[in-house]
Structures are given as C-alpha cells and as structure tokens.
Design an enzyme around this catalytic site. Sequence first.
Site, PDB file in Angstrom:
ATOM      1  N   PRO A  77      -2.226  19.675  21.574  1.00 27.26           N
ATOM      2  CG  PRO A  77      -3.987  18.129  21.637  1.00 27.26           C
ATOM      3  CD  PRO A  77      -3.101  18.968  22.525  1.00 27.26           C
ATOM      4  CB  CYS A  78      -2.597  23.667  18.198  1.00 30.41           C
ATOM      5  SG  CYS A  78      -0.900  23.585  17.633  1.00 30.41           S
ATOM      6  CG  HIS A  79      -1.519  18.119  15.751  1.00 27.70           C
ATOM      7  ND1 HIS A  79      -1.006  18.233  17.026  1.00 27.70           N
ATOM      8  CD2 HIS A  79      -1.892  16.816  15.609  1.00 27.70           C
ATOM      9  CE1 HIS A  79      -1.049  17.055  17.622  1.00 27.70           C
ATOM     10  NE2 HIS A  79      -1.591  16.183  16.794  1.00 27.70           N
TER      11      HIS A  79
END
Length: 209
Positions: free
Chosen positions: A163-165
């Site tokens: 989950p780089c977001h």
Amino acid sequence: MVDLLNWGHAPAEIVTLEAMSRSDWGRRKKRKIICHSTIYTPFGKMLVASFDKKICFMGMYDAGDFCMSELRSRYPNAEFKKQTTPEHQNLRHFFIKDWKDVQPISLYVRGTAFQIQVWQELLKIPVGKISTYGEIAKNIGRPRSARAVGRAVGKNPIVYVIPCHRVICSSGKMGDFFWGAEQKLKFLNHESRSGHKIQGYSNWEPTLF
C-alpha cells in the site's frame, strides 16, 4: 464510502514479500516464464503477473499498453504467458470487504535490498491509516533517508497490495503516485473510515484535494 471489514488490519497479516534472486530474473539464455492475466477490482481491471506461484507484479490495467510495458521493463529477460493462475484468482478476494476467503499471498519481486526493506514496511500500514516518507525512514532505521524512501515507494511493483498509496508527505500533501494522483486519492477515500487510532499511524479523512 465502502465499509471495509478489514479496516484497521494490515496486509502483513496475510502477505509475505521476498526478493527475487538474480538467477530468476537476470538470465537471458534460460528465460523464466511469467504468467499474467487481468482481475476485476473496485478500482477497475488490474494486470497481475506471477512467477512460480508467487505474485511478481500488479498494475492498473486501464493504463493500457503502458501497464504491460512496465511489466516487461521490470523483467526484461522473462518470457510472458497470458494465463490465469490460482494465485491470480486468490488476489481478487483481497478486494472483497474482508479477507476471510484469502489464502496467504506470496510476493516475489525484483528490487534492491533497500527497496525490499521499504516495501516490507509498507505492508505494515493498516487499511484506513496513513504514514509519511519520514516515518517510514525512521521505522527502517534510516531517519535521514526520506527522499530515498520516496524513490523506493515510487518503484513499488505491486499496486494496492503493497500500500504505497498510504504514504504521504510530512507537510500533509498527498505526494506523487506512480499510477497518478487521482488514483491515489481514489484508493485513500475508498478506505477512509473514522475509528480508533493505531499507534504510529494517522487516520485518513476524505478530502477534496
């Protein structure tokens, strides 16, 4: 807004990540076969690729030829086969309200030791929560490496599952996103929900920016 039953839980509960060995991605004479297919998610179609029953890439299929080109550029010495595999099908459950039907997800990706360390830290960020590049740098013992962390986040090979977001700037700005700022905002707002705080992370609140 979707009421996610996995809100507050982190991908690390069901996802493991391993660095792909050079012998698996670097050989030109003995090419490895990477299978790829598309899955449907609340965010549209995604291109999923796997090697030896482990996920090695996932991107926004709606990006068209760019998505497949990105897969090829990351694994230039591989052969690609259009084929749906059980691990591709399993990933669909990751997007369905809760994770009770998800079998353990194994990620096997090409990356430097530093990138792998950053991506493993990202897996710890719970759904509905956010962190910052600076906090990630501190968590991996490299407090002065926020910019390097940002570059590693930008190279994330598995959209959404890693989950780089959920990483934003310390200033409160959303920051860049490989698949576009609009897509990042869509991910964050989809996961947003008021609730208890988790130490080390902040809540993401729906926004119009």
